[in-house]
Write an enzyme that holds these catalytic residues in place. Structure first.
Site, PDB file in Angstrom:
ATOM      1  N   ASP A 106       8.306  -7.188  -4.541  1.00  0.00           N
ATOM      2  CA  ASP A 106       8.060  -7.894  -3.286  1.00  0.00           C
ATOM      3  C   ASP A 106       7.041  -9.019  -3.465  1.00  0.00           C
ATOM      4  O   ASP A 106       5.954  -8.813  -4.010  1.00  0.00           O
ATOM      5  CB  ASP A 106       7.566  -6.917  -2.217  1.00  0.00           C
ATOM      6  CG  ASP A 106       8.612  -5.876  -1.883  1.00  0.00           C
ATOM      7  OD1 ASP A 106       9.459  -6.151  -1.026  1.00  0.00           O
ATOM      8  OD2 ASP A 106       8.602  -4.791  -2.512  1.00  0.00           O
ATOM      9  N   GLU A 139       8.584  -9.387   1.590  1.00  0.00           N
ATOM     10  CA  GLU A 139       8.199  -7.979   1.525  1.00  0.00           C
ATOM     11  C   GLU A 139       9.305  -7.212   2.250  1.00  0.00           C
ATOM     12  O   GLU A 139       9.504  -7.396   3.459  1.00  0.00           O
ATOM     13  CB  GLU A 139       6.857  -7.753   2.220  1.00  0.00           C
ATOM     14  CG  GLU A 139       5.677  -8.429   1.563  1.00  0.00           C
ATOM     15  CD  GLU A 139       5.190  -7.710   0.309  1.00  0.00           C
ATOM     16  OE1 GLU A 139       5.439  -6.490   0.189  1.00  0.00           O
ATOM     17  OE2 GLU A 139       4.561  -8.367  -0.550  1.00  0.00           O
ATOM     18  N   ASP A 188       1.428  -9.473  -7.340  1.00  0.00           N
ATOM     19  CA  ASP A 188       0.653 -10.268  -6.379  1.00  0.00           C
ATOM     20  C   ASP A 188      -0.275  -9.441  -5.509  1.00  0.00           C
ATOM     21  O   ASP A 188      -1.140  -9.996  -4.841  1.00  0.00           O
ATOM     22  CB  ASP A 188       1.602 -11.038  -5.457  1.00  0.00           C
ATOM     23  CG  ASP A 188       2.277 -10.116  -4.443  1.00  0.00           C
ATOM     24  OD1 ASP A 188       2.054 -10.306  -3.226  1.00  0.00           O
ATOM     25  OD2 ASP A 188       2.996  -9.193  -4.847  1.00  0.00           O
ATOM     26  N   ARG A 217       3.814   2.648   7.917  1.00  0.00           N
ATOM     27  CA  ARG A 217       4.826   1.626   8.177  1.00  0.00           C
ATOM     28  C   ARG A 217       6.234   2.201   8.165  1.00  0.00           C
ATOM     29  O   ARG A 217       7.068   1.861   9.017  1.00  0.00           O
ATOM     30  CB  ARG A 217       4.702   0.501   7.147  1.00  0.00           C
ATOM     31  CG  ARG A 217       3.499  -0.399   7.369  1.00  0.00           C
ATOM     32  CD  ARG A 217       3.345  -1.396   6.237  1.00  0.00           C
ATOM     33  NE  ARG A 217       2.959  -0.748   4.993  1.00  0.00           N
ATOM     34  CZ  ARG A 217       3.037  -1.295   3.796  1.00  0.00           C
ATOM     35  NH1 ARG A 217       3.529  -2.533   3.672  1.00  0.00           N
ATOM     36  NH2 ARG A 217       2.657  -0.642   2.714  1.00  0.00           N
ATOM     37  N   ASP A 258       6.413  -6.527 -10.616  1.00  0.00           N
ATOM     38  CA  ASP A 258       6.456  -6.121  -9.213  1.00  0.00           C
ATOM     39  C   ASP A 258       7.675  -6.803  -8.573  1.00  0.00           C
ATOM     40  O   ASP A 258       8.204  -7.785  -9.121  1.00  0.00           O
ATOM     41  CB  ASP A 258       5.160  -6.564  -8.535  1.00  0.00           C
ATOM     42  CG  ASP A 258       5.161  -6.346  -7.043  1.00  0.00           C
ATOM     43  OD1 ASP A 258       5.532  -5.256  -6.600  1.00  0.00           O
ATOM     44  OD2 ASP A 258       4.799  -7.292  -6.305  1.00  0.00           O
ATOM     45  N   SER A 262       8.188  -1.168  -8.473  1.00  0.00           N
ATOM     46  CA  SER A 262       7.783  -1.597  -7.135  1.00  0.00           C
ATOM     47  C   SER A 262       7.251  -0.450  -6.292  1.00  0.00           C
ATOM     48  O   SER A 262       7.719   0.683  -6.392  1.00  0.00           O
ATOM     49  CB  SER A 262       8.998  -2.230  -6.433  1.00  0.00           C
ATOM     50  OG  SER A 262       8.716  -2.502  -5.079  1.00  0.00           O
ATOM     51  N   GLY A 263       6.284  -0.774  -5.447  1.00  0.00           N
ATOM     52  CA  GLY A 263       5.842   0.169  -4.426  1.00  0.00           C
ATOM     53  C   GLY A 263       6.773   0.139  -3.227  1.00  0.00           C
ATOM     54  O   GLY A 263       6.543   0.830  -2.241  1.00  0.00           O
TER      55      GLY A 263
END
Length: 289
Positions: free
Chosen positions: A81, A88, A236, A124, A79, A168-169
């Site tokens: 962030d 983030e 995380d 967001r 991942d 990553s998202g």
């Protein structure tokens, strides 16, 4: 056969703690991977009081028990962030847009599994509409810092024939930069849509989330010709749980409570070099320290 791993902040691992635990569990000879930082010893079976002991020393060291076989993995799936970087990215963009506090609250809830990831991301990103594209470079330069140990982790695994993938998202605008800085072989993430030099407030579909990270593990492992149990994954947030559970070794790194609760392997004291100690690398084998 299993390996008991104890990892603390540099200089903080008490040899007496290692010896006491080894004696209590009837373990074999202790090996120090890094003086006063990382030690391990073998045991025949996982003790029934592992949870209680882990909790009792949680303020001193990370206690994990791993299979003795197949420790050194051939692929890192990470991942970004709050894992490979200390921030983030969407929160940092939101600060530039003047909606930082609101977005940080949504991010925290999403990463702890309290909100649907895709819905939370869409909400967001909509708040970033109108930001100039140039703000991405500004955030990377002024706000983003690498997680300690990342370069050494990747350099060491690659020196031993490993492959490194950043999944990553977050957004490709950041993963491409972070991937290049740290030496990843490839990266996958979501794409922020931009028109006339400004963020549109939308993300390209399909949105990469929990299932896409699992698919990345499957696809990349198959492509490079390794088994899934030869992968070490680290993350995380709640959207990392799928890949952490699927990989041969899934590591919750300074993770959200829901992730720690559902992960067998947890690192809260060490930095990213802890992932090397978990694989049995000694400090003098680590590249780039």
């Amino acid at each position: 056969m299993f390996i008991v791993s104890l990892i603390a902040k540099p200089g903080a691992l008490d040899p007496a703690l290692v010896d006491n635990l080894r004696n209590a569990w009837g373990g074999g000879m202790a090996a120090w991977l890094a003086a006063d930082e990382a030690a391990e010893f073998p045991i025949e079976q996982i003790p029934s009081n592992l949870g209680a002991v882990r909790a009792s020393i949680a303020d001193q060291a990370d206690l994990n028990i791993l299979p003795a076989d197949n420790r050194r993995k051939k692929m890192l799936l990470a991942d970004m962030d709050s894992t490979m970087i200390q921030q983030e990215c969407i929160d940092e963009l939101a600060e530039e847009a003047g909606v930082g506090a609101h977005v940080k609250e949504i991010t925290a809830r999403a990463m702890n599994g309290e909100l649907d990831f895709e819905g939370a991301l869409t909400e967001r990103v909509a708040l970033l509409r109108g930001l100039p594209e140039s703000v991405i470079d500004k955030v990377v330069q002024d706000r983003i810092t690498l997680m300690p140990g990342g370069r050494a982790l990747i350099a060491t695994m690659k020196a031993h024939g490993g492959h490194a993938a950043l999944v990553s998202g977050g957004f490709t605008a950041f993963t491409t930069r972070v991937s290049a800085l740290l030496g990843f072989d490839e990266n996958r993430a979501n794409t922020l849509l931009i028109a006339d030099g400004h963020l549109t407030g939308e993300v390209a579909r399909p949105i990469l989330g929990r299932e896409a990270k699992i698919e990345a593990l499957e696809q990349i492992a198959a492509r490079i010709g390794i088994r899934e149990d030869e992968v070490i994954a680290v993350g995380d947030g709640a959207n990392d749980l799928g890949m952490l559970g699927r990989a041969g070794l899934g590591v919750a790194l300074h993770a959200k409570p829901v992730v720690q609760e559902q992960s067998d392997c947890r690192v809260n004291h060490g930095d990213l070099t802890a992932l090397l100690y978990l694989q049995g690398y000694a400090r003098d084998e680590i590249t780039g320290l």
